[in-house]
Design an enzyme around this catalytic site. Sequence first.
Site, short mmCIF file in Angstrom:
data_model
loop_
_atom_site.label_atom_id
_atom_site.label_comp_id
_atom_site.label_asym_id
_atom_site.label_seq_id
_atom_site.Cartn_x
_atom_site.Cartn_y
_atom_site.Cartn_z
N GLY A 117 35.25 -54.75 26.92
CA GLY A 117 35.33 -55.77 25.87
C GLY A 117 34.31 -56.88 26.16
O GLY A 117 33.11 -56.63 26.10
N HIS A 157 26.88 -44.94 26.36
CA HIS A 157 27.68 -46.00 26.99
C HIS A 157 29.15 -45.65 27.18
O HIS A 157 29.76 -46.07 28.15
CB HIS A 157 27.58 -47.26 26.13
CG HIS A 157 28.33 -48.43 26.67
ND1 HIS A 157 27.92 -49.12 27.81
CD2 HIS A 157 29.48 -49.04 26.26
CE1 HIS A 157 28.77 -50.10 28.05
NE2 HIS A 157 29.72 -50.07 27.13
#
Length: 329
Positions: free
Chosen positions: A53, A302
């Site tokens: 995050g 990613h």
Amino acid sequence: MDRNAGQKRAGAYLYPAIEPFDQRMLDVGDGHTVYVEQSGNPRGVPVVVVHGGPGGGSSPAMRRYFDPAHYRVVLFDQRGCGRSRPHASVEANTTWHLVADMERIREALGIKRWMVFGGSWGATLSLIYAITHPERTAALILRGVFLMMQRELGWFYGGGAGAFWPDLWTRFASAIPEDERDDLITAYHRRLFSGDYAEETRFARLWAGWENALATIEHDAGRGEGPSEYAHAFARLENHYFTHGGFLEHDGWILDQKVRLRDIPTVIVQGRYDMICPPRSAWDLSANWPRADLKMVPLAGHALSEPGISAELVKAMDGYRASAVAMGF
């Protein structure tokens, strides 16, 4: 790495799904309660999973990177996201609050030392935790390294990644008036914290959608922004942390403190074509660090769910099984 990793789904490399043997809400102060769970072997080698995050939250799939007969797997949702409450709150929500929360969790669970496993922002927080508490960190397993540096934010929110995905970048940037586009983090901040929930949610979905769309090398333009509630927390928390430079003393702080990590065995798994956290940060982190083993995964981006990334992470955790005694367990 398995040469066929790119041809398989990530799940082919993971352990079977398991359920937690312990779930709790931990009062960490400042009006926050944090969700914590444990799975695997209650007497196993402890490993804490640090999600990304900021604001991403943990997921059941994160339990599956560890041999459940060997590891005691601790997952938690950081302040303001996932099952932690209050939802989407940025009050008393900084990097240093999260480091303190990890210590509270460790103490509440009676764990002396643990392995720390994190990706993306989770790698950032894992590194900061280990710098602050090296005596509590038995090993680091990092994925998609993000060092909370301005060059990284400039790449992703200043047009670098947008040069590869101009269609998606145009959608993300054009939501902002042209005279504000020189600083999209600030422009989005105004709208994510406007006090108008409908406006906040609209821009949260755009913010989350830009990142989610670039997470995997097999990009699907239809990849969604996720539920509104998730996007609202994710975007607000991520933007809050980026606006404040991760609450670090100066740009490049993690690299400047790297000497404190020198004795911690570390595996770094990095996608060669990571558009969100380009490989330079993983390369710089591993440089002149003899105990850091950088695994550059070809044809990977990613996301934790990339097959090649999953294969290397499971391989790393399986490899550590024989090191438990040496690490003091």
